[in-house]
Design an enzyme around this catalytic site. Sequence first.
Site, PDB file in Angstrom:
ATOM      1  N   PHE A 140      96.178   0.486  84.324  1.00 40.47           N
ATOM      2  CA  PHE A 140      96.170   1.666  83.461  1.00 40.47           C
ATOM      3  C   PHE A 140      97.367   1.574  82.538  1.00 40.47           C
ATOM      4  CE2 PHE A 140      97.135   5.966  82.089  1.00 40.47           C
ATOM      5  CZ  PHE A 140      95.890   6.373  81.642  1.00 40.47           C
ATOM      6  N   ASP A 225     104.571  -3.395  82.450  1.00 41.64           N
ATOM      7  CA  ASP A 225     104.420  -1.962  82.255  1.00 41.64           C
ATOM      8  C   ASP A 225     105.037  -1.273  83.475  1.00 41.64           C
ATOM      9  OD1 ASP A 225     103.602   0.674  82.296  1.00 41.64           O
ATOM     10  OD2 ASP A 225     101.587   0.277  81.539  1.00 41.64           O
ATOM     11  N   LYS A 254     107.594   8.212  81.669  1.00 42.91           N
ATOM     12  CA  LYS A 254     107.615   9.101  82.837  1.00 42.91           C
ATOM     13  C   LYS A 254     108.995   9.646  83.226  1.00 42.91           C
ATOM     14  CE  LYS A 254     103.184   7.955  84.862  1.00 42.91           C
ATOM     15  NZ  LYS A 254     102.443   9.223  84.908  1.00 42.91           N
TER      16      LYS A 254
END
Length: 398
Positions: A140, A225, A254
């Site tokens: 993702f 990532d 995040k």
Amino acid sequence: MSQDTKTLLEWADRYLMTNYARAPLCLVRGEGARVWDTDGKEYLDFVGGIAVDALGHSHPKIVGAIREQATALLHVSNLYQIPSQIHLAKLLVEHSFADRAFFCNSGTEANEAAIKLARKHATDTGSSDRTDIITMRGAFHGRTMGALSATPNEKYQHGFHPLLPGFKYVPFGDLTAVERAMDGRTAAILVEPIQGEGGVNVAPDGYLAGLRRLCDHHGALLIFDEVQTGMGRTGRLWAHEHWGVAPDVMTLAKALASGIPIGAMVAKEFCARAIVPGSHGTTFGGNPFATTVGIATFTTMLEEKLPERAGRLGGYLMDRLRSIGLPAIKEVRGKGLLVGVDLDRPANAVVTACREQGLLVLTAGDAIVRMTPPLVVEEADVDRAVEIVRTVLTRSAP
Ligand SMILES: Cc1ncc(COP(=O)(O)O)c(C=O)c1O
């Protein structure tokens, strides 16, 4: 502003876009690893904004930084130098493999930047036909068109074709498949060291080192990532440190500013220089407000040794979950406080039942309950969370 739950839920139904399948609760306050809803009900927060609230809710250092910066300067423009952006870049560089940092506003934007950097670097080094990015099944990387094209999941891609050309998908953990997919057109490999959304799938030992070797051999960039796994979440500041393998580029978001929207791409000098004036940018990216909170987050994380704490408490959480010993639990996996509980039943109903018992957890795939609590979580919180999971699984049927 109405705080009445029933009215809020009715208005949500009427006024909001329908892209989220939200739980019917409205959270209004948080402290440490606890949050409260509009009815005053308390929850133990093992979602933590999906790995965002690493320092816990209302951390005094973050509250202080926000207060101070709000009265100083919120936003100017990247037309000018921004001291807090420079300081945050210096911190990221001094604590990673990277030489330079670029700031944006989200994880998906950080990945867009990385995709663009990979192609621009190829072009600048005389290989403009080197456009392919290899990504992993179960990955993702975000929802914007580039990051979505890098996310081989029909659930997210359906209805949005044509996607960006130049993406090749291979199974996660399979070095032979990557080797077969690589050729003179490969610009980069983009991979999460631990797939978060995809089911808390931890890179097998040797995998990241193998990808490093393949990238070096083919002259492609290795991009990690670490939007979900970075900032101490897995027990190290960056998850790739577990395997001692450094990428050329890393994407972050995040937890980087404790919930103030921010994203970052950090890179080694040899490829970072592909990004020149005019080639990439963003209005809000790296503004004084977000980067000041980023500095407060980063320094507090180091001062309070939160990565180590995540490793210790994550080990404790996984041990306790394994000790439940019910057949409903097929596997408990993860690193640090990024934990997946692989079940023999749909995870959604378990998440709902946990919530009713005062514990917030989330899913990762259909049958996996994921836990990403604040890194400041206490042992007693872990005991309580595990007890709720045990009660829910004992009562629920497959
Ligand atoms: C590994 C990873 N990359 C990228 C993203 C996208 O980040 P954002 O939602 O901030 O765009 C996420 C979000 O969950 C993620 O987990």
